[in-house]
Design a protein around this motif. Sequence first.
Motif, PDB file in Angstrom:
ATOM      1  N   PHE A   7      -1.751 -18.428 -48.401  1.00  0.00           N
ATOM      2  CA  PHE A   7      -2.096 -20.082 -48.520  1.00  0.00           C
ATOM      3  C   PHE A   7      -1.653 -20.024 -47.313  1.00  0.00           C
ATOM      4  CE2 PHE A   7      -2.687 -20.846 -52.952  1.00  0.00           C
ATOM      5  CZ  PHE A   7      -3.260 -21.229 -52.738  1.00  0.00           C
ATOM      6  N   LYS A   8      -0.335 -19.190 -46.341  1.00  0.00           N
ATOM      7  CA  LYS A   8      -0.341 -19.641 -44.750  1.00  0.00           C
ATOM      8  C   LYS A   8      -1.047 -19.248 -43.778  1.00  0.00           C
ATOM      9  CE  LYS A   8       4.780 -20.093 -44.513  1.00  0.00           C
ATOM     10  NZ  LYS A   8       5.474 -20.030 -43.984  1.00  0.00           N
ATOM     11  N   GLY A  59      -3.764 -23.033 -43.942  1.00  0.00           N
ATOM     12  CA  GLY A  59      -2.732 -24.309 -43.216  1.00  0.00           C
ATOM     13  C   GLY A  59      -2.518 -23.494 -41.920  1.00  0.00           C
ATOM     14  N   SER A  97      -6.070 -23.843 -40.712  1.00  0.00           N
ATOM     15  CA  SER A  97      -6.170 -26.120 -40.527  1.00  0.00           C
ATOM     16  C   SER A  97      -5.367 -26.579 -40.191  1.00  0.00           C
ATOM     17  CB  SER A  97      -5.531 -26.107 -42.170  1.00  0.00           C
ATOM     18  OG  SER A  97      -5.152 -27.835 -42.636  1.00  0.00           O
ATOM     19  N   LYS A  98      -4.296 -25.875 -39.187  1.00  0.00           N
ATOM     20  CA  LYS A  98      -3.548 -26.555 -38.453  1.00  0.00           C
ATOM     21  C   LYS A  98      -4.165 -26.608 -37.156  1.00  0.00           C
ATOM     22  CE  LYS A  98       0.541 -27.259 -35.999  1.00  0.00           C
ATOM     23  NZ  LYS A  98       0.047 -26.674 -34.628  1.00  0.00           N
ATOM     24  N   LYS A 127       6.040 -22.168 -55.768  1.00  0.00           N
ATOM     25  CA  LYS A 127       6.007 -24.292 -56.345  1.00  0.00           C
ATOM     26  C   LYS A 127       4.564 -23.925 -57.764  1.00  0.00           C
ATOM     27  CE  LYS A 127       7.683 -26.101 -52.115  1.00  0.00           C
ATOM     28  NZ  LYS A 127       7.459 -27.332 -51.002  1.00  0.00           N
ATOM     29  N   GLY A 166      -9.408 -31.095 -46.753  1.00  0.00           N
ATOM     30  CA  GLY A 166      -8.001 -31.984 -47.149  1.00  0.00           C
ATOM     31  C   GLY A 166      -7.947 -31.997 -48.402  1.00  0.00           C
ATOM     32  N   GLY A 167      -9.326 -33.378 -49.161  1.00  0.00           N
ATOM     33  CA  GLY A 167      -9.220 -33.360 -49.593  1.00  0.00           C
ATOM     34  C   GLY A 167      -8.630 -32.918 -51.020  1.00  0.00           C
ATOM     35  N   CYS A 213      -7.592 -30.256 -50.738  1.00  0.00           N
ATOM     36  CA  CYS A 213      -6.460 -28.495 -51.168  1.00  0.00           C
ATOM     37  C   CYS A 213      -5.668 -30.248 -52.040  1.00  0.00           C
ATOM     38  CB  CYS A 213      -5.773 -28.689 -49.498  1.00  0.00           C
ATOM     39  SG  CYS A 213      -6.610 -28.189 -48.350  1.00  0.00           S
ATOM     40  N   LYS A 214      -5.009 -31.610 -51.239  1.00  0.00           N
ATOM     41  CA  LYS A 214      -4.571 -32.036 -52.538  1.00  0.00           C
ATOM     42  C   LYS A 214      -4.544 -32.232 -53.686  1.00  0.00           C
ATOM     43  CE  LYS A 214      -3.140 -36.683 -51.431  1.00  0.00           C
ATOM     44  NZ  LYS A 214      -1.787 -36.471 -51.878  1.00  0.00           N
ATOM     45  N   HIS A 255      -3.145 -29.943 -54.918  1.00  0.00           N
ATOM     46  CA  HIS A 255      -2.191 -29.685 -55.003  1.00  0.00           C
ATOM     47  C   HIS A 255      -1.077 -30.761 -55.488  1.00  0.00           C
ATOM     48  CE1 HIS A 255      -1.475 -27.941 -50.720  1.00  0.00           C
ATOM     49  NE2 HIS A 255      -2.223 -26.505 -51.551  1.00  0.00           N
ATOM     50  N   ASP A 256      -1.475 -31.833 -56.265  1.00  0.00           N
ATOM     51  CA  ASP A 256      -1.590 -32.939 -57.108  1.00  0.00           C
ATOM     52  C   ASP A 256      -0.848 -32.190 -58.256  1.00  0.00           C
ATOM     53  OD1 ASP A 256      -1.347 -34.595 -54.758  1.00  0.00           O
ATOM     54  OD2 ASP A 256      -2.605 -35.959 -55.113  1.00  0.00           O
ATOM     55  N   ARG A 262       0.600 -27.977 -58.629  1.00  0.00           N
ATOM     56  CA  ARG A 262       2.070 -26.946 -57.667  1.00  0.00           C
ATOM     57  C   ARG A 262       3.078 -28.156 -57.759  1.00  0.00           C
ATOM     58  NH1 ARG A 262       2.139 -26.865 -50.538  1.00  0.00           N
ATOM     59  NH2 ARG A 262       1.841 -28.829 -51.164  1.00  0.00           N
ATOM     60  N   ARG A 319      10.352 -30.585 -52.981  1.00  0.00           N
ATOM     61  CA  ARG A 319      10.609 -30.308 -51.655  1.00  0.00           C
ATOM     62  C   ARG A 319      11.840 -29.092 -51.668  1.00  0.00           C
ATOM     63  NH1 ARG A 319      11.616 -36.268 -48.801  1.00  0.00           N
ATOM     64  NH2 ARG A 319       9.365 -36.897 -50.341  1.00  0.00           N
ATOM     65  N   SER A 320      11.588 -28.734 -49.866  1.00  0.00           N
ATOM     66  CA  SER A 320      12.231 -27.572 -48.847  1.00  0.00           C
ATOM     67  C   SER A 320      10.928 -26.336 -48.591  1.00  0.00           C
ATOM     68  CB  SER A 320      12.424 -26.370 -50.096  1.00  0.00           C
ATOM     69  OG  SER A 320      12.070 -26.033 -51.324  1.00  0.00           O
ATOM     70  N   GLN A 326       4.481 -31.791 -40.410  1.00  0.00           N
ATOM     71  CA  GLN A 326       2.726 -31.722 -41.079  1.00  0.00           C
ATOM     72  C   GLN A 326       3.774 -32.682 -42.136  1.00  0.00           C
ATOM     73  OE1 GLN A 326       0.995 -28.740 -40.145  1.00  0.00           O
ATOM     74  NE2 GLN A 326       1.906 -27.290 -42.053  1.00  0.00           N
ATOM     75  N   ASP A 366       0.776 -30.965 -46.973  1.00  0.00           N
ATOM     76  CA  ASP A 366      -0.355 -29.437 -47.179  1.00  0.00           C
ATOM     77  C   ASP A 366      -1.156 -29.957 -46.309  1.00  0.00           C
ATOM     78  OD1 ASP A 366      -0.564 -30.679 -50.373  1.00  0.00           O
ATOM     79  OD2 ASP A 366      -0.916 -32.476 -49.893  1.00  0.00           O
ATOM     80  N   GLY A 367      -0.778 -30.467 -45.494  1.00  0.00           N
ATOM     81  CA  GLY A 367      -0.991 -30.358 -44.129  1.00  0.00           C
ATOM     82  C   GLY A 367      -2.294 -30.721 -43.409  1.00  0.00           C
ATOM     83  N   LEU A 368      -1.878 -32.112 -44.386  1.00  0.00           N
ATOM     84  CA  LEU A 368      -3.726 -32.529 -43.710  1.00  0.00           C
ATOM     85  C   LEU A 368      -3.204 -33.562 -43.221  1.00  0.00           C
ATOM     86  CD1 LEU A 368      -4.390 -33.694 -47.617  1.00  0.00           C
ATOM     87  CD2 LEU A 368      -5.491 -31.485 -46.281  1.00  0.00           C
ATOM     88  N   TYR A 405       2.419 -23.847 -37.084  1.00  0.00           N
ATOM     89  CA  TYR A 405       2.477 -23.856 -38.553  1.00  0.00           C
ATOM     90  C   TYR A 405       3.946 -23.712 -38.714  1.00  0.00           C
ATOM     91  CZ  TYR A 405       0.976 -23.330 -43.692  1.00  0.00           C
ATOM     92  OH  TYR A 405       1.114 -23.751 -44.614  1.00  0.00           O
ATOM     93  N   ARG A 447       9.370 -30.517 -42.110  1.00  0.00           N
ATOM     94  CA  ARG A 447       9.010 -31.313 -42.761  1.00  0.00           C
ATOM     95  C   ARG A 447      11.022 -31.345 -43.224  1.00  0.00           C
ATOM     96  NH1 ARG A 447       5.797 -29.526 -44.849  1.00  0.00           N
ATOM     97  NH2 ARG A 447       6.805 -28.971 -46.947  1.00  0.00           N
ATOM     98  N   GLY A 448      11.231 -29.756 -43.284  1.00  0.00           N
ATOM     99  CA  GLY A 448      12.574 -30.167 -44.782  1.00  0.00           C
ATOM    100  C   GLY A 448      13.645 -30.685 -43.725  1.00  0.00           C
TER     101      GLY A 448
END
Lengths: 154, 225
Positions: free
Chosen positions: A37-38, A41, A44-45, A92, A138-139, A141-142, A145-146, A149, A153-154, B123, B126-128, B139, B146-147
């Motif tokens: 996933f990284k 990510g 994507s970044k 998560k 992106g939509g 992904c979200k 995730h919503d 996942r 946080r963390s 970021q 979701d990285g969006l 990244y 964020r943390g």
Amino acid sequence: MTNRVLSKSVLALSMLMFAGAVTAAAADQVTARQKNFKQVGGASKAMADEFKKAQPSVQVLQANAKTIAALAPQVPRWFPKGSGPESGAKTKALPLIWQNTAGFNKAAGNFAAAARNLNAAAATGDAAKIRTAFTAVGGTCKGCHDTFRSKDRS
Amino acid sequence: MSTPENNRVKLWDAPIRIVHWSFVALLPALWWTSETGDIATHRLLGYTMLGLVVFRLYWGFAGGTTARFAGFVRGPRAVAGYVKRLVSREGESIVGHNPLGGWSVIALLLLLLTQVLIGLFTQDVDGLESGPLTHLVSYDFADAARGWHGWLFNILLGLVGLHVVAILFYLLFKRDNLVSPMITGHRRLPAHAAPAHAPLWRGLLGVALAGGTVWWVSMGCPLPA
């Protein structure tokens, strides 16, 4: 010590080792999943960074779109049974993934389809088109995730 | 001994009050937009916060006597002396921030600045969505930021809580209402203690400076080619 006790001990010990091996395997699966996933990510970044520039490089966009499109269809495989929070590993991933397999596979399928579109848009070399397709990815992904996942946080 | 006549004196100028109450309004709004995932609004509010902090730092050098850091940042001896007198119920007429409160201002401003700077590199999960400067970091850094952003907010909350408790202490124990001067700008002080205020053009220069900084940062800090 009788033979019986000894064999029982050996059995118990081997079961313990087996259990340990299973947990270690699940932990490896979680680690591998996070690494994958990284990668998504990171790609994507890289694309988002490119869009922040006045003149986005189409080559960079294409290369990263390709990465995302190659990884996206693999997502369901990154979630073998037992690699959820019950494995004891820090993840998560919610148990819902394995309870609502159909829903999860659909969400993953949406991602794969959007990633395919992104790759097709990248092939046109039109930055505006790539950007629209990127936002759609992106939509998805979200969208997953919503539901699947943890929001911790963390 | 004749006591000096107390007059209504302008203690806090408009920029100080506007900045202060904007912080009060912005903090809950920033928290809420982050909580609900409305990152577009969160980013806009964050830019506003950045502008306000930049202006306040500038005002700490260019503003009136009660705004200037040099006027209220005191050494440990002054702070210790002030703390000793703090427990007495006697009123003390300090024009502007007291030696202890001055450090609270510095701590709050530094924390706000750090928080807003980290936000620029953050970021979302979701990285969006991302801050305007994430392209300058990796990244992993943007993800870790964020943390820190969430963690630092809790420290900020603690300091704000302390700030409010201190104001209540002054109100209830010292019978000194610090809130109304921060609203009206005025309080009763010996006439000779009237602080000097900065001219309008300096305020306008500060607004231009803060606005320019925010614009440049929001564009991703482009350097002239």
